[in-house]
Design an enzyme around this catalytic site. Structure first.
Site, PDB file in Angstrom:
ATOM      1  N   TYR A 168      -1.703  -0.637  10.354  1.00  0.00           N
ATOM      2  CA  TYR A 168      -1.913  -1.088   8.969  1.00  0.00           C
ATOM      3  C   TYR A 168      -0.710  -0.705   8.111  1.00  0.00           C
ATOM      4  O   TYR A 168      -0.154  -1.536   7.384  1.00  0.00           O
ATOM      5  CB  TYR A 168      -3.203  -0.458   8.427  1.00  0.00           C
ATOM      6  N   SER A 228       0.854  -1.192   0.000  1.00  0.00           N
ATOM      7  CA  SER A 228       0.000   0.000   0.000  1.00  0.00           C
ATOM      8  C   SER A 228       0.885   1.235   0.000  1.00  0.00           C
ATOM      9  O   SER A 228       2.014   1.194   0.522  1.00  0.00           O
ATOM     10  CB  SER A 228      -0.859  -0.009   1.270  1.00  0.00           C
TER      11      SER A 228
HETATM   12  N1  NAP Z   1      -8.570  -0.238  -1.954  1.00  0.00           N
HETATM   13  C1  NAP Z   1      -7.505   0.502  -1.695  1.00  0.00           C
HETATM   14  O1  NAP Z   1      -7.532   1.739  -1.832  1.00  0.00           O
HETATM   15  C2  NAP Z   1      -6.206  -0.145  -1.280  1.00  0.00           C
HETATM   16  C3  NAP Z   1      -5.084   0.669  -1.184  1.00  0.00           C
HETATM   17  C4  NAP Z   1      -3.875   0.099  -0.815  1.00  0.00           C
HETATM   18  C5  NAP Z   1      -3.791  -1.254  -0.569  1.00  0.00           C
HETATM   19  N2  NAP Z   1      -4.911  -2.030  -0.646  1.00  0.00           N
HETATM   20  C6  NAP Z   1      -4.753  -3.456  -0.370  1.00  0.00           C
HETATM   21  O2  NAP Z   1      -5.332  -4.199  -1.417  1.00  0.00           O
HETATM   22  C7  NAP Z   1      -5.826  -5.439  -0.919  1.00  0.00           C
HETATM   23  C8  NAP Z   1      -7.298  -5.573  -1.302  1.00  0.00           C
HETATM   24  O3  NAP Z   1      -8.002  -4.510  -0.672  1.00  0.00           O
HETATM   25  P1  NAP Z   1      -9.490  -4.113  -1.043  1.00  0.00           P
HETATM   26  O4  NAP Z   1      -9.565  -2.646  -0.955  1.00  0.00           O
HETATM   27  O5  NAP Z   1      -9.926  -4.822  -2.257  1.00  0.00           O
HETATM   28  O6  NAP Z   1     -10.252  -4.714   0.237  1.00  0.00           O
HETATM   29  P2  NAP Z   1     -11.756  -5.239   0.360  1.00  0.00           P
HETATM   30  O7  NAP Z   1     -12.616  -4.622  -0.666  1.00  0.00           O
HETATM   31  O8  NAP Z   1     -12.099  -5.074   1.800  1.00  0.00           O
HETATM   32  O9  NAP Z   1     -11.591  -6.790   0.027  1.00  0.00           O
HETATM   33  C9  NAP Z   1     -10.771  -7.566   0.861  1.00  0.00           C
HETATM   34  C10 NAP Z   1     -10.722  -8.988   0.346  1.00  0.00           C
HETATM   35  O10 NAP Z   1      -9.890  -9.729   1.237  1.00  0.00           O
HETATM   36  C11 NAP Z   1     -10.634 -10.817   1.755  1.00  0.00           C
HETATM   37  N3  NAP Z   1     -10.243 -11.102   3.124  1.00  0.00           N
HETATM   38  C12 NAP Z   1     -10.289 -10.268   4.204  1.00  0.00           C
HETATM   39  N4  NAP Z   1      -9.904 -10.935   5.303  1.00  0.00           N
HETATM   40  C13 NAP Z   1      -9.598 -12.203   4.907  1.00  0.00           C
HETATM   41  C14 NAP Z   1      -9.170 -13.368   5.582  1.00  0.00           C
HETATM   42  N5  NAP Z   1      -8.954 -13.388   6.906  1.00  0.00           N
HETATM   43  N6  NAP Z   1      -8.961 -14.497   4.853  1.00  0.00           N
HETATM   44  C15 NAP Z   1      -9.172 -14.495   3.527  1.00  0.00           C
HETATM   45  N7  NAP Z   1      -9.596 -13.438   2.826  1.00  0.00           N
HETATM   46  C16 NAP Z   1      -9.812 -12.306   3.527  1.00  0.00           C
HETATM   47  C17 NAP Z   1     -12.103 -10.426   1.635  1.00  0.00           C
HETATM   48  O11 NAP Z   1     -12.898 -11.590   1.449  1.00  0.00           O
HETATM   49  P3  NAP Z   1     -13.757 -12.349   2.569  1.00  0.00           P
HETATM   50  O12 NAP Z   1     -14.352 -11.302   3.446  1.00  0.00           O
HETATM   51  O13 NAP Z   1     -14.746 -13.112   1.737  1.00  0.00           O
HETATM   52  O14 NAP Z   1     -12.784 -13.230   3.249  1.00  0.00           O
HETATM   53  C18 NAP Z   1     -12.086  -9.636   0.335  1.00  0.00           C
HETATM   54  O15 NAP Z   1     -12.162 -10.504  -0.765  1.00  0.00           O
HETATM   55  C19 NAP Z   1      -5.602  -5.409   0.587  1.00  0.00           C
HETATM   56  O16 NAP Z   1      -4.400  -6.062   0.891  1.00  0.00           O
HETATM   57  C20 NAP Z   1      -5.481  -3.927   0.895  1.00  0.00           C
HETATM   58  O17 NAP Z   1      -4.742  -3.682   2.062  1.00  0.00           O
HETATM   59  C21 NAP Z   1      -6.111  -1.508  -0.992  1.00  0.00           C
END
Ligand code: NAP
Length: 250
Positions: A156, A142
């Site tokens: 985080y 991130s």
């Molecule tokens: N969106 C952003 O702006 C952003 C920016 C920087 C980095 N990121 C990183 O990108 C990645 C994806 O983020 P996102 O924004 O797409 O998040 P999100 O919309 O909250 O989706 C998170 C995903 O991770 C899964 N997950 C959460 N806890 C889990 C667990 N214990 N075991 C297995 N799966 C789990 C969830 O599925 P279930 O609930 O079905 O398990 C979901 O599919 C993350 O690592 C986040 O830190 C995101």
């Protein structure tokens, strides 16, 4: 560069992981998708197969904080698809609380999901790649990893900095082998866990953000800040700015 035909994505039931699955399917890749919500994964599989009937999509329920299960599920996917060419350690997210304000349980949960569970996934992935002398490990960090951040972002950001350092260490360990390691640093991208915020002018749509992520992953460079504009120049500034400025704008 070898085409990565079989791709495992964790956290593929929503957000960036789900969208990456669609993007890679559109490029003709087979997919192994994991998350805790199996019903959501099955819906994602149905949508992908309706749009791209030529690809194979297998789904498995996985809580990445269950480390034994990470190893079992990764090995099962390897056998489902007869080999994994790329593994994207994407499951993550969630926020914490300011350190020292009674939020240890939340912060420990964040560290466990965003660092320890990512370590388990890297271990399981690299074990498979070492055995085949091939593969591409992708760690989703991130932009929050670039500097220490205040309030709910402290743990985080530290966990995301930790996995970026972990990925670099794995890369160092595997230099001179065919196994590649990339770290992706997304900026603000709309997702299930990161809802649209009209006040945040740096936030981009899931489609735009993930298209940039997938292009960066396909290039297989060691590190990529995405989308490159504005995050490459902002990353440069963030690294050099006084901490007070970083804290004010984060
Ligand atoms: N969106 C952003 O702006 C952003 C920016 C920087 C980095 N990121 C990183 O990108 C990645 C994806 O983020 P996102 O924004 O797409 O998040 P999100 O919309 O909250 O989706 C998170 C995903 O991770 C899964 N997950 C959460 N806890 C889990 C667990 N214990 N075991 C297995 N799966 C789990 C969830 O599925 P279930 O609930 O079905 O398990 C979901 O599919 C993350 O690592 C986040 O830190 C995101």
């Amino acid at each position: 560069m070898a085409e990565r035909s079989n791709i495992l994505i964790t956290g593929a039931s929503a957000g960036l992981g789900e969208r990456m699955a669609h993007e890679f399917a559109a490029r003709g890749r087979n997919l192994a998708l994991a998350a805790r919500r199996l019903d959501r994964l099955e819906a994602v599989r149905a949508e992908i197969l309706a749009a791209h009937p030529g690809v194979t999509v297998v789904v498995r329920q996985l809580d990445v904080t269950d480390h034994e299960q990470v190893f079992e599920v990764f090995r099962a996917f390897e056998s489902d698809l007869d080999g994994l060419d790329r593994i994207i350690v994407n499951a993550g997210g969630g926020k914490g609380r300011s350190i020292g304000t009674g939020g240890f349980a939340d912060n420990a949960a964040s560290a466990s999901l965003n660092f320890l569970a990512a370590l388990a996934q890297c271990e399981a992935a690299v074990e498979l790649f070492r055995a085949r002398s091939a593969g591409h490990l992708v760690v989703i960090s991130s932009m929050s990893a670039v500097r220490g951040l205040p309030r709910h972002m402290t743990t985080y950001g530290a966990a995301k900095a930790g996995i970026a350092a972990l990925a670099e260490g794995i890369r160092a360990d595997l230099l001179g082998t065919p196994v590649k390691v990339s770290t992706v640093y997304p900026g603000y991208i709309v997702s299930e866990g990161n809802r649209p915020d009209p006040r945040n002018r740096l936030m981009v749509s899931t489609e735009k953000g993930v298209a940039a992520m997938v292009r960066a992953i396909e290039r297989e460079r060691p590190k990529a800040m995405v989308p490159a504009w504005p995050w490459v120049p902002l990353g440069f500034l963030m690294r050099r700015a006084p901490l007070g400025l970083v804290a004010r704008f984060s």
